[in-house]
Design a protein around this motif. Structure first.
Motif, PDB file in Angstrom:
ATOM      1  N   ARG A   1      -2.828  -6.788  -2.474  1.00  0.00           N
ATOM      2  CA  ARG A   1      -2.760  -7.716  -1.347  1.00  0.00           C
ATOM      3  C   ARG A   1      -2.840  -9.169  -1.798  1.00  0.00           C
ATOM      4  O   ARG A   1      -2.383 -10.073  -1.103  1.00  0.00           O
ATOM      5  CB  ARG A   1      -3.874  -7.409  -0.347  1.00  0.00           C
ATOM      6  CG  ARG A   1      -3.670  -8.051   1.017  1.00  0.00           C
ATOM      7  CD  ARG A   1      -4.802  -7.737   1.953  1.00  0.00           C
ATOM      8  NE  ARG A   1      -4.510  -8.218   3.293  1.00  0.00           N
ATOM      9  CZ  ARG A   1      -4.630  -9.482   3.679  1.00  0.00           C
ATOM     10  NH1 ARG A   1      -5.034 -10.383   2.814  1.00  0.00           N
ATOM     11  NH2 ARG A   1      -4.332  -9.839   4.921  1.00  0.00           N
ATOM     12  N   HIS A   2      -3.432  -9.409  -2.970  1.00  0.00           N
ATOM     13  CA  HIS A   2      -3.608 -10.777  -3.449  1.00  0.00           C
ATOM     14  C   HIS A   2      -2.640 -11.143  -4.571  1.00  0.00           C
ATOM     15  O   HIS A   2      -2.707 -12.253  -5.088  1.00  0.00           O
ATOM     16  CB  HIS A   2      -5.047 -10.970  -3.941  1.00  0.00           C
ATOM     17  CG  HIS A   2      -6.080 -10.878  -2.844  1.00  0.00           C
ATOM     18  ND1 HIS A   2      -6.623  -9.679  -2.446  1.00  0.00           N
ATOM     19  CD2 HIS A   2      -6.648 -11.840  -2.070  1.00  0.00           C
ATOM     20  CE1 HIS A   2      -7.496  -9.892  -1.475  1.00  0.00           C
ATOM     21  NE2 HIS A   2      -7.531 -11.194  -1.225  1.00  0.00           N
ATOM     22  N   LEU A   3      -1.773 -10.220  -4.967  1.00  0.00           N
ATOM     23  CA  LEU A   3      -0.820 -10.519  -6.031  1.00  0.00           C
ATOM     24  C   LEU A   3       0.432 -11.177  -5.477  1.00  0.00           C
ATOM     25  O   LEU A   3       0.749 -11.061  -4.291  1.00  0.00           O
ATOM     26  CB  LEU A   3      -0.435  -9.233  -6.770  1.00  0.00           C
ATOM     27  CG  LEU A   3      -1.513  -8.567  -7.622  1.00  0.00           C
ATOM     28  CD1 LEU A   3      -0.993  -7.260  -8.196  1.00  0.00           C
ATOM     29  CD2 LEU A   3      -1.977  -9.492  -8.745  1.00  0.00           C
TER      30      LEU A   3
ATOM     31  N   PRO B   1      -2.181   6.723  -7.055  1.00  0.00           N
ATOM     32  CA  PRO B   1      -1.064   6.066  -6.347  1.00  0.00           C
ATOM     33  C   PRO B   1      -1.003   6.393  -4.857  1.00  0.00           C
ATOM     34  O   PRO B   1      -0.789   5.494  -4.037  1.00  0.00           O
ATOM     35  CB  PRO B   1       0.162   6.591  -7.091  1.00  0.00           C
ATOM     36  CG  PRO B   1      -0.320   6.879  -8.457  1.00  0.00           C
ATOM     37  CD  PRO B   1      -1.712   7.394  -8.288  1.00  0.00           C
ATOM     38  N   PHE B   2      -1.190   7.649  -4.484  1.00  0.00           N
ATOM     39  CA  PHE B   2      -1.148   8.007  -3.068  1.00  0.00           C
ATOM     40  C   PHE B   2      -2.242   7.290  -2.285  1.00  0.00           C
ATOM     41  O   PHE B   2      -2.000   6.740  -1.195  1.00  0.00           O
ATOM     42  CB  PHE B   2      -1.294   9.518  -2.907  1.00  0.00           C
ATOM     43  CG  PHE B   2      -1.498   9.961  -1.486  1.00  0.00           C
ATOM     44  CD1 PHE B   2      -0.441  10.000  -0.603  1.00  0.00           C
ATOM     45  CD2 PHE B   2      -2.757  10.325  -1.040  1.00  0.00           C
ATOM     46  CE1 PHE B   2      -0.624  10.405   0.716  1.00  0.00           C
ATOM     47  CE2 PHE B   2      -2.953  10.725   0.268  1.00  0.00           C
ATOM     48  CZ  PHE B   2      -1.892  10.765   1.151  1.00  0.00           C
ATOM     49  N   VAL B   3      -3.451   7.271  -2.830  1.00  0.00           N
ATOM     50  CA  VAL B   3      -4.561   6.596  -2.154  1.00  0.00           C
ATOM     51  C   VAL B   3      -4.296   5.100  -2.075  1.00  0.00           C
ATOM     52  O   VAL B   3      -4.563   4.457  -1.042  1.00  0.00           O
ATOM     53  CB  VAL B   3      -5.874   6.895  -2.888  1.00  0.00           C
ATOM     54  CG1 VAL B   3      -7.043   6.122  -2.263  1.00  0.00           C
ATOM     55  CG2 VAL B   3      -6.176   8.390  -2.870  1.00  0.00           C
ATOM     56  N   THR B   4      -3.768   4.527  -3.136  1.00  0.00           N
ATOM     57  CA  THR B   4      -3.507   3.086  -3.160  1.00  0.00           C
ATOM     58  C   THR B   4      -2.507   2.688  -2.086  1.00  0.00           C
ATOM     59  O   THR B   4      -2.738   1.742  -1.313  1.00  0.00           O
ATOM     60  CB  THR B   4      -2.983   2.674  -4.539  1.00  0.00           C
ATOM     61  OG1 THR B   4      -3.955   2.997  -5.540  1.00  0.00           O
ATOM     62  CG2 THR B   4      -2.707   1.174  -4.581  1.00  0.00           C
ATOM     63  N   PHE B   5      -1.393   3.378  -2.006  1.00  0.00           N
ATOM     64  CA  PHE B   5      -0.382   3.035  -1.008  1.00  0.00           C
ATOM     65  C   PHE B   5      -0.887   3.275   0.411  1.00  0.00           C
ATOM     66  O   PHE B   5      -0.551   2.520   1.336  1.00  0.00           O
ATOM     67  CB  PHE B   5       0.895   3.835  -1.260  1.00  0.00           C
ATOM     68  CG  PHE B   5       1.712   3.330  -2.415  1.00  0.00           C
ATOM     69  CD1 PHE B   5       2.268   2.066  -2.382  1.00  0.00           C
ATOM     70  CD2 PHE B   5       1.906   4.113  -3.536  1.00  0.00           C
ATOM     71  CE1 PHE B   5       3.028   1.586  -3.449  1.00  0.00           C
ATOM     72  CE2 PHE B   5       2.650   3.651  -4.609  1.00  0.00           C
ATOM     73  CZ  PHE B   5       3.208   2.388  -4.571  1.00  0.00           C
ATOM     74  N   SER B   6      -1.686   4.304   0.607  1.00  0.00           N
ATOM     75  CA  SER B   6      -2.226   4.572   1.940  1.00  0.00           C
ATOM     76  C   SER B   6      -3.159   3.450   2.381  1.00  0.00           C
ATOM     77  O   SER B   6      -3.079   2.955   3.517  1.00  0.00           O
ATOM     78  CB  SER B   6      -2.963   5.912   1.951  1.00  0.00           C
ATOM     79  OG  SER B   6      -2.097   6.978   1.611  1.00  0.00           O
ATOM     80  N   LEU B   7      -4.055   3.036   1.492  1.00  0.00           N
ATOM     81  CA  LEU B   7      -4.996   1.971   1.839  1.00  0.00           C
ATOM     82  C   LEU B   7      -4.289   0.616   1.940  1.00  0.00           C
ATOM     83  O   LEU B   7      -4.655  -0.216   2.777  1.00  0.00           O
ATOM     84  CB  LEU B   7      -6.116   1.903   0.799  1.00  0.00           C
ATOM     85  CG  LEU B   7      -7.014   3.144   0.718  1.00  0.00           C
ATOM     86  CD1 LEU B   7      -8.073   2.968  -0.375  1.00  0.00           C
ATOM     87  CD2 LEU B   7      -7.690   3.412   2.056  1.00  0.00           C
ATOM     88  N   TYR B   8      -3.282   0.406   1.103  1.00  0.00           N
ATOM     89  CA  TYR B   8      -2.537  -0.856   1.171  1.00  0.00           C
ATOM     90  C   TYR B   8      -1.798  -0.973   2.500  1.00  0.00           C
ATOM     91  O   TYR B   8      -1.688  -2.074   3.066  1.00  0.00           O
ATOM     92  CB  TYR B   8      -1.559  -0.941   0.006  1.00  0.00           C
ATOM     93  CG  TYR B   8      -0.730  -2.200   0.004  1.00  0.00           C
ATOM     94  CD1 TYR B   8      -1.319  -3.439  -0.243  1.00  0.00           C
ATOM     95  CD2 TYR B   8       0.638  -2.160   0.246  1.00  0.00           C
ATOM     96  CE1 TYR B   8      -0.565  -4.600  -0.245  1.00  0.00           C
ATOM     97  CE2 TYR B   8       1.400  -3.311   0.244  1.00  0.00           C
ATOM     98  CZ  TYR B   8       0.799  -4.528  -0.003  1.00  0.00           C
ATOM     99  OH  TYR B   8       1.541  -5.680   0.015  1.00  0.00           O
ATOM    100  N   ALA B   9      -1.293   0.159   3.019  1.00  0.00           N
ATOM    101  CA  ALA B   9      -0.646   0.131   4.331  1.00  0.00           C
ATOM    102  C   ALA B   9      -1.621  -0.302   5.415  1.00  0.00           C
ATOM    103  O   ALA B   9      -1.242  -0.995   6.367  1.00  0.00           O
ATOM    104  CB  ALA B   9      -0.074   1.511   4.652  1.00  0.00           C
ATOM    105  N   GLY B  10      -2.881   0.101   5.287  1.00  0.00           N
ATOM    106  CA  GLY B  10      -3.885  -0.355   6.247  1.00  0.00           C
ATOM    107  C   GLY B  10      -4.254  -1.811   6.062  1.00  0.00           C
ATOM    108  O   GLY B  10      -4.509  -2.527   7.046  1.00  0.00           O
ATOM    109  N   LEU B  11      -4.261  -2.276   4.828  1.00  0.00           N
ATOM    110  CA  LEU B  11      -4.639  -3.671   4.563  1.00  0.00           C
ATOM    111  C   LEU B  11      -3.606  -4.657   5.091  1.00  0.00           C
ATOM    112  O   LEU B  11      -3.963  -5.712   5.635  1.00  0.00           O
ATOM    113  CB  LEU B  11      -4.833  -3.875   3.059  1.00  0.00           C
ATOM    114  CG  LEU B  11      -6.091  -3.276   2.436  1.00  0.00           C
ATOM    115  CD1 LEU B  11      -6.086  -3.487   0.931  1.00  0.00           C
ATOM    116  CD2 LEU B  11      -7.342  -3.896   3.050  1.00  0.00           C
ATOM    117  N   ILE B  12      -2.325  -4.343   4.936  1.00  0.00           N
ATOM    118  CA  ILE B  12      -1.307  -5.304   5.386  1.00  0.00           C
ATOM    119  C   ILE B  12      -1.224  -5.362   6.905  1.00  0.00           C
ATOM    120  O   ILE B  12      -0.578  -6.254   7.449  1.00  0.00           O
ATOM    121  CB  ILE B  12       0.079  -4.944   4.804  1.00  0.00           C
ATOM    122  CG1 ILE B  12       0.516  -3.546   5.256  1.00  0.00           C
ATOM    123  CG2 ILE B  12       0.057  -5.039   3.288  1.00  0.00           C
ATOM    124  CD1 ILE B  12       1.884  -3.142   4.750  1.00  0.00           C
TER     125      ILE B  12
END
Length: 328
Positions: free
Chosen positions: A125-127, A203-214
């Motif tokens: 989210r910060h990159l 990777p699956f967890v990262t993309f799932s949580l990133y979808a919530g963050l954005i």
């Protein structure tokens, strides 16, 4: 003679329905087809679940109460032995040791997976756009690599003679790792297997949580900054409430997957050395497929199902807490 009152109504207003018409509307039931249609639409899915999941489950539970070895398979005889398979499994001290090992192993890799995925999601989210795309492509490649291929790569990395890890540690000044065997004990073997599973699951967890963050509005972060909130306070007040439901879901899925992990454990050392990396999934394979003791394997599978239901019971309760199926 009946007097008729002239009631003046505003332009565009709908005249109120008479009490008799309102009562008739309440009493009139919906059409039969309208009431049955939702169930008809659900019927194919329910039938598929019953055929693919419920019936095999019933079969496994039934097999667990039988003596079903090669002799019974050849002759076709049905030998009911009651709870003997369960008594044999629960009375074996090795079964309890393997159960504890499985629970500790599952809890460790689930915690590492969720923590690693959360850190990478916050980092993405910060990159900047370019670096974020590179990181996302890397995660997708790690996620898409077949399990056996990734397992083979990890075996090469941790090889005691030719592994790149030992050579790298030696170059960094840790000469004690020359010829060090990462698979000499159960603890180190499970550590390598845990890293392998985490590598594939992050990777699956990262993309799932990133979808919530954005999905969190930027205005909330700006408001938190204006109130003087630090990074940790902002995470607790803004970020965490937005991703808590998703975190619960991916934790639930990770427990299901990691508790039943088998290919990585078997491909690395087949539960060795000396059975010290054996988990319940490996025991199930050894009893059933390898040992042809399908009744005993059915009992172990049923016990695993009960244990998994107890572990994930809290998550299931969270899933069905609200009528819409939302999480709290």
């Amino acid at each position: 003679m009946t007097a008729t009152a002239n009631v003046t109504m505003p332009a565009g207003a709908t005249p109120p329905a008479s009490p008799r018409a309102a009562r008739a509307e309440k009493r009139r039931p919906g059409r039969f087809g309208d009431r049955v249609l939702p169930y008809l639409l659900l019927l194919p899915g329910v039938a598929a679940i019953l055929v693919l999941l419920a019936w095999p489950l019933v079969q496994v539970i039934g097999i667990s109460f039988r003596k079903l070895d090669v002799a019974q398979l050849v002759t076709g005889k049905t030998v009911w032995i009651g709870f003997d398979n369960y008594t044999s499994a629960l009375g074996d001290p090795e079964f309890w040791a393997i159960t504890v090992r499985t629970l500790v192993f599952t809890a460790s890799i689930v915690a590492a997976t969720i923590l690693g995925g959360l850190l990478l999601a916050v980092l993405m989210r910060h990159l900047g756009p370019v670096v974020r795309v590179i990181l996302q492509v890397t995660l997708v490649l790690a996620w898409a690599t077949p399990v056996i291929a990734t397992t083979t790569v990890f075996q090469w990395i941790f090889d005691e003679q030719y592994g790149i890890l030992n050579k790298t540690l030696d170059r960094l000044g840790f000469s004690g790792f020359i010829g060090f065997s990462w698979f000499s004990s159960g603890a180190s073997t499970l550590t390598v297997i845990g890293l392998l599973i985490v590598w594939q699951a992050v990777p699956f967890v990262t993309f799932s949580l990133y979808a919530g963050l954005i999905g969190v509005p930027q205005e909330q972060y700006e408001a938190a900054a204006m109130d003087g909130a630090g990074p940790w306070q902002t995470f607790r007040a803004v970020t965490w409430p937005a991703i808590a439901p998703i975190t619960t879901m991916v934790t639930f899925l990770s427990v299901l997957w990691d508790f039943n992990a088998f290919p990585q454990i078997w491909a690395i050392r087949e539960g060795g050395p000396d059975g010290e990396s054996t988990t319940l999934a490996v025991v199930l394979y050894l009893k059933g497929i390898a040992g042809n003791h399908f009744g005993a394997a059915g009992a172990i599978a049923t016990l695993m199902l009960i244990l998994l239901a107890l572990i994930t019971g809290r998550y299931i309760q969270l899933l069905v807490r609200t009528p819409e199926g939302g999480l709290k």
